[in-house]
Write a protein that holds these residues in place. Structure first.
Motif, PDB file in Angstrom:
ATOM      1  N   ARG A 169       0.823  -1.214   0.000  1.00 28.51           N
ATOM      2  CA  ARG A 169       0.000   0.000   0.000  1.00 28.51           C
ATOM      3  C   ARG A 169       0.855   1.261   0.000  1.00 28.51           C
ATOM      4  O   ARG A 169       0.442   2.302  -0.497  1.00 28.51           O
ATOM      5  CB  ARG A 169      -0.933   0.009   1.217  1.00 28.51           C
ATOM      6  N   ARG A 170       2.055   1.139   0.586  1.00 29.69           N
ATOM      7  CA  ARG A 170       2.946   2.316   0.627  1.00 29.69           C
ATOM      8  C   ARG A 170       3.719   2.491  -0.677  1.00 29.69           C
ATOM      9  O   ARG A 170       4.235   3.562  -0.954  1.00 29.69           O
ATOM     10  CB  ARG A 170       3.933   2.177   1.795  1.00 29.69           C
ATOM     11  N   LEU A 171       3.821   1.412  -1.448  1.00 34.45           N
ATOM     12  CA  LEU A 171       4.660   1.434  -2.655  1.00 34.45           C
ATOM     13  C   LEU A 171       4.279   2.544  -3.653  1.00 34.45           C
ATOM     14  O   LEU A 171       5.170   3.200  -4.199  1.00 34.45           O
ATOM     15  CB  LEU A 171       4.607   0.055  -3.325  1.00 34.45           C
ATOM     16  N   PRO A 172       2.985   2.770  -3.922  1.00 36.59           N
ATOM     17  CA  PRO A 172       2.640   3.842  -4.877  1.00 36.59           C
ATOM     18  C   PRO A 172       3.119   5.229  -4.444  1.00 36.59           C
ATOM     19  O   PRO A 172       3.286   6.114  -5.276  1.00 36.59           O
ATOM     20  CB  PRO A 172       1.110   3.794  -4.913  1.00 36.59           C
TER      21      PRO A 172
ATOM     22  N   VAL B 149      13.767   1.354  -0.584  1.00 33.30           N
ATOM     23  CA  VAL B 149      12.890   1.336  -1.767  1.00 33.30           C
ATOM     24  C   VAL B 149      12.465   2.760  -2.112  1.00 33.30           C
ATOM     25  O   VAL B 149      12.442   3.157  -3.282  1.00 33.30           O
ATOM     26  CB  VAL B 149      11.653   0.427  -1.508  1.00 33.30           C
ATOM     27  N   MET B 150      12.153   3.541  -1.071  1.00 30.61           N
ATOM     28  CA  MET B 150      11.748   4.942  -1.285  1.00 30.61           C
ATOM     29  C   MET B 150      12.854   5.710  -2.013  1.00 30.61           C
ATOM     30  O   MET B 150      12.598   6.396  -3.004  1.00 30.61           O
ATOM     31  CB  MET B 150      11.442   5.585   0.076  1.00 30.61           C
ATOM     32  N   LEU B 151      14.081   5.566  -1.517  1.00 24.16           N
ATOM     33  CA  LEU B 151      15.195   6.317  -2.107  1.00 24.16           C
ATOM     34  C   LEU B 151      15.440   5.877  -3.553  1.00 24.16           C
ATOM     35  O   LEU B 151      15.516   6.720  -4.463  1.00 24.16           O
ATOM     36  CB  LEU B 151      16.461   6.126  -1.257  1.00 24.16           C
ATOM     37  N   GLY B 198      -1.073   3.007 -11.600  1.00 26.54           N
ATOM     38  CA  GLY B 198      -2.013   1.887 -11.447  1.00 26.54           C
ATOM     39  C   GLY B 198      -2.832   2.023 -10.175  1.00 26.54           C
ATOM     40  O   GLY B 198      -4.059   1.835 -10.189  1.00 26.54           O
ATOM     41  N   ALA B 199      -2.182   2.365  -9.086  1.00 24.13           N
ATOM     42  CA  ALA B 199      -2.884   2.518  -7.800  1.00 24.13           C
ATOM     43  C   ALA B 199      -3.849   3.709  -7.845  1.00 24.13           C
ATOM     44  O   ALA B 199      -4.975   3.628  -7.337  1.00 24.13           O
ATOM     45  CB  ALA B 199      -1.885   2.695  -6.675  1.00 24.13           C
ATOM     46  N   VAL B 200      -3.399   4.802  -8.484  1.00 30.40           N
ATOM     47  CA  VAL B 200      -4.282   5.979  -8.592  1.00 30.40           C
ATOM     48  C   VAL B 200      -5.481   5.636  -9.474  1.00 30.40           C
ATOM     49  O   VAL B 200      -6.623   5.983  -9.148  1.00 30.40           O
ATOM     50  CB  VAL B 200      -3.506   7.208  -9.164  1.00 30.40           C
TER      51      VAL B 200
END
Lengths: 205, 230, 249
Positions: A169-172, B149-151, B198-200
């Motif tokens: 859920r945080r990935l996007p 992953v964020m970075l 995709g999520a949006v």
């Protein structure tokens, strides 16, 4: 030479407002004036825009072009809503009902039309974009997100599965953050181009 | 009774708009034009009530001569803006529009940097706070993975946007290649952009679907009321 | 050093770089921008529409100011001159639509000033039609959907700030046999157009738009500054993360 006053106005206003982010206390009086006048001008520009809308429909009506009847409907409803809003005020129960019932019905229905359009458009994804890292990411993410939005796979937080679902859920947010950062850089440059007088959307390029 | 009348109005408009699903038709256009006229009238009322009156009329009516003098400036700008709408005096409009452009540009610069760039960059960096990693015992590996992953994802996404390309003197055919490192990172970025879009899309679709269900229920409810079953 | 100060530093560096590159590009030619198939396709679609005698449509979005996507409205206006050509005047049929009165007034001013440089006002009136189909996002949608079949648009370009409703605009244009190009939109807007618009610029790539294909030095300076700032940001994120981990930040 003719364009110089406009450039001076644009740059002076822009730099003063920008400086206001830094020297808030010192510039508060000037800033409030500039912003108030800006809001006023934007409001007048908005009214002029509405004038163009009316003019477009009026022209269609006068020239009896195709769709003139619909233009007549638009103009009549426009005038009625405007006059009723000014005379009855927007707090009047009839006026509130009119706005809410028409607006909510039409907007929700357009959103419903969008749902069906989305359904059919999504079938065209691979035909439009082919198999690329982005389209594959889109497809997988959309499917998983839709399943998760339905409440399937709801697990207790603390379990490994729960943590993995939360991670998904945080990935996007990762891509969203990158996109927003990129668009902020773009927005910064677009703004600076005007503040430095390089781009002049007020004409006289 | 009053509710029923408004309900019928809503029902008719809903059916007319939904008829667009079978193609553009006169009913859809009829409802669309009513809606355009209504929003135009309502927006005009709001602009007059919430901008023109408090920012222009009230200061003139309630203020003293000093306020009057100050209001000459926006009055002049308004007159120029209105005059500028006639082709003959088009250049008159450039001064008030320059004013608006300067203001909008400053807001855009401030918004881009202080509203997006700094908070978003900060959020990426804050994820590397060791105190946050060890806040939940036994789950620190997840927090570390999150941060990494964020970075990588954000850097990859930013790399995908790189505009420039290698330049050679005999560059007759435009090369599609940005620098190699950017290209590699950009591939990772593409996946993350895809995941985000995709999520949006899924959330937009869910909202739209809820609206569709709401409209179907609304139509059913009003019809039931009309035939006396509700 | 506070975050606010870092923000000011970013603005300062960006302004200096932009001005420096702008001056440098007067005499030097050391930067090239990557090829964009979407923009190339837009240009083909635009000339195709003119050749086939079909109109062209430009949608500038529904907001000049936006906090989440700052500068998108201004960006749409920056793109507009690229669509104004002599053909627009001679052949007619370029309509510029927006859901914001301010944007319409700006667009009208830009078009008028552009054509007054070389053409008579009479011709200008024929050439470009600036319109406000509706003053809110959904009324703009209603306006575009209910007038679209009449304007026979062969090429539609979506720019500026818009949301998911843009899917309806694009479907209407595609259903009419026209081409659609998009360089703008919120995340929601871009996510839905991803489904059916082949010529779509995503994220910061929307800012590749003004200036292509005949880039002037303002566009070149802007692109190069963005590239440099992006590199600074990437390095800043890595360094910031390391400093945070070791407890310096």
């Amino acid at each position: 030479m003719k364009k110089l006053p406009a450039i001076i106005v644009s740059v002076a206003i822009g730099l003063t407002v920008l400086a206001g982010y830094f020297f808030q206390a010192e510039l508060s009086t000037v800033l409030s004036l500039i912003v108030d006048w800006g809001i006023l001008l934007a409001g007048v520009a908005g009214l002029i825009g509405l004038g163009y809308l009316a003019q477009y429909h009026l022209t269609r009506l006068m020239k009896r072009e195709k769709g003139a009847f619909f233009s007549l409907i638009t103009l009549l409803v426009f005038l009625f809503t405007l006059v009723a809003g000014l005379t009855l005020t927007t707090q009047n129960p009839f006026y509130r009902n009119l706005i809410l019932n028409v607006q909510v019905s039409v907007e929700a229905s357009l959103l419903a039309v969008l749902a069906v359009t989305l359904m059919f458009a999504s079938l065209k994804l691979i035909r439009t974009r082919g198999w690329t890292p982005m389209s594959v990411g889109f497809l997988i993410s959309a499917l998983i997100s839709l399943v998760l939005n339905l409440g399937v796979g709801m697990t207790e937080s603390g379990t490994v599965l729960g943590e993995l679902v939360a991670f998904w859920r945080r990935l996007p947010i990762v891509g969203a953050r990158g996109i927003l950062l990129g668009m902020a850089i773009g927005g910064l440059i677009v703004g600076l181009r005007i503040l430095l007088g390089m781009h002049r959307p007020y004409g006289e390029e | 009774m009053n509710d029923l009348i408004w309900g019928v109005v809503g029902l008719l408009l809903t059916i007319m708009i939904l008829s667009y699903l079978i193609g553009d038709n006169v009913f859809f256009r009829f409802a669309a034009h009513i809606f355009i006229g209504l929003t135009a009238g309502f927006v005009a009322v709001m602009l007059i009530n919430q901008i023109l009156i408090p920012y222009f009329v009230t200061p003139i009516v309630t203020g003293g001569w000093q306020q009057w003098l100050w209001m000459l400036i926006p009055l002049g700008l308004i007159l120029l803006l209105v005059m500028g709408q006639w082709s003959k005096f088009a250049s008159a409009g450039s001064i008030p529009l320059a004013y608006l452009a300067g203001l909008t540009a400053a807001v855009a610069v401030g918004g881009a940097v202080f509203g997006t760039l700094i908070p978003q960059a900060r959020a990426v960096i804050e994820a590397f706070d060791p105190a946050g990693w060890y806040a939940v015992p036994g789950r620190s590996w997840l927090r570390v993975m999150d941060a990494l992953v964020m970075l990588v994802g954000v850097i990859g996404t930013l790399s995908y946007f790189h505009f420039g390309k290698r330049r050679s003197t005999d560059d007759v055919v435009e090369s599609p290649d940005p620098p190699r490192l950017m290209r590699a990172l950009g591939k990772i970025g593409q996946v993350f952009i895809g995941i985000t879009l995709g999520a949006v899309f899924a959330s937009v679709f869910s909202s739209a679907l809820i609206a569709l269900i709401d409209r179907v229920l609304f139509v059913g409810e009003i019809i039931l009321k009309l035939i006396g079953g509700g | 050093m506070t975050w606010t100060l870092i923000g000011w530093l970013v603005i300062g560096i960006a302004a200096v770089l932009l001005a420096a590159f702008w001056i440098l590009f007067r005499t030097h030619d050391f930067y090239a921008i990557r090829y964009s198939a979407a923009i190339q396709s837009l240009q083909c679609a635009q000339s195709g529409a003119i050749e086939r005698g079909r109109s062209r449509q430009l949608v500038l979005g529904n907001q000049l100011n936006g906090w989440t996507y700052p500068g998108l409205g201004l960006h749409a206006l920056a793109c507009l001159p690229g669509f104004l050509s002599q053909e627009s005047v001679v052949e007619g049929g370029l309509s510029v639509a927006s859901g914001d009165g301010e944007l319409v007034v700006f667009a009208r001013q830009i078009a008028r000033q552009y054509y007054q440089q070389g053409f008579s006002l009479g011709l200008h009136q024929v050439g470009v039609q600036t319109m406000l189909p509706g003053p809110t996002p959904w009324s703009l949608t209603a306006g575009l959907l209910s007038t679209h079949p009449q304007n026979n648009s062969g090429s539609t370009a979506l720019l500026g700030y818009f949301g998911a409703e843009a899917l309806l605009w694009s479907e209407a244009a595609l259903g009419n046999g026209g081409d659609v190009f998009s360089a703008g939109g919120t995340l929601a807007g871009q996510s839905v157009l991803f489904l059916n618009v082949r010529d779509l610029l995503i994220g910061e790539r929307v800012f590749m738009m003004p200036g292509k294909p005949d880039a002037n030095r303002v566009s070149l300076a802007g692109w190069l500054t963005e590239d440099v700032l992006r590199l600074f940001l990437i390095v800043g994120l890595v360094v910031g993360a390391i400093l945070k981990m070791v407890g310096v930040l």
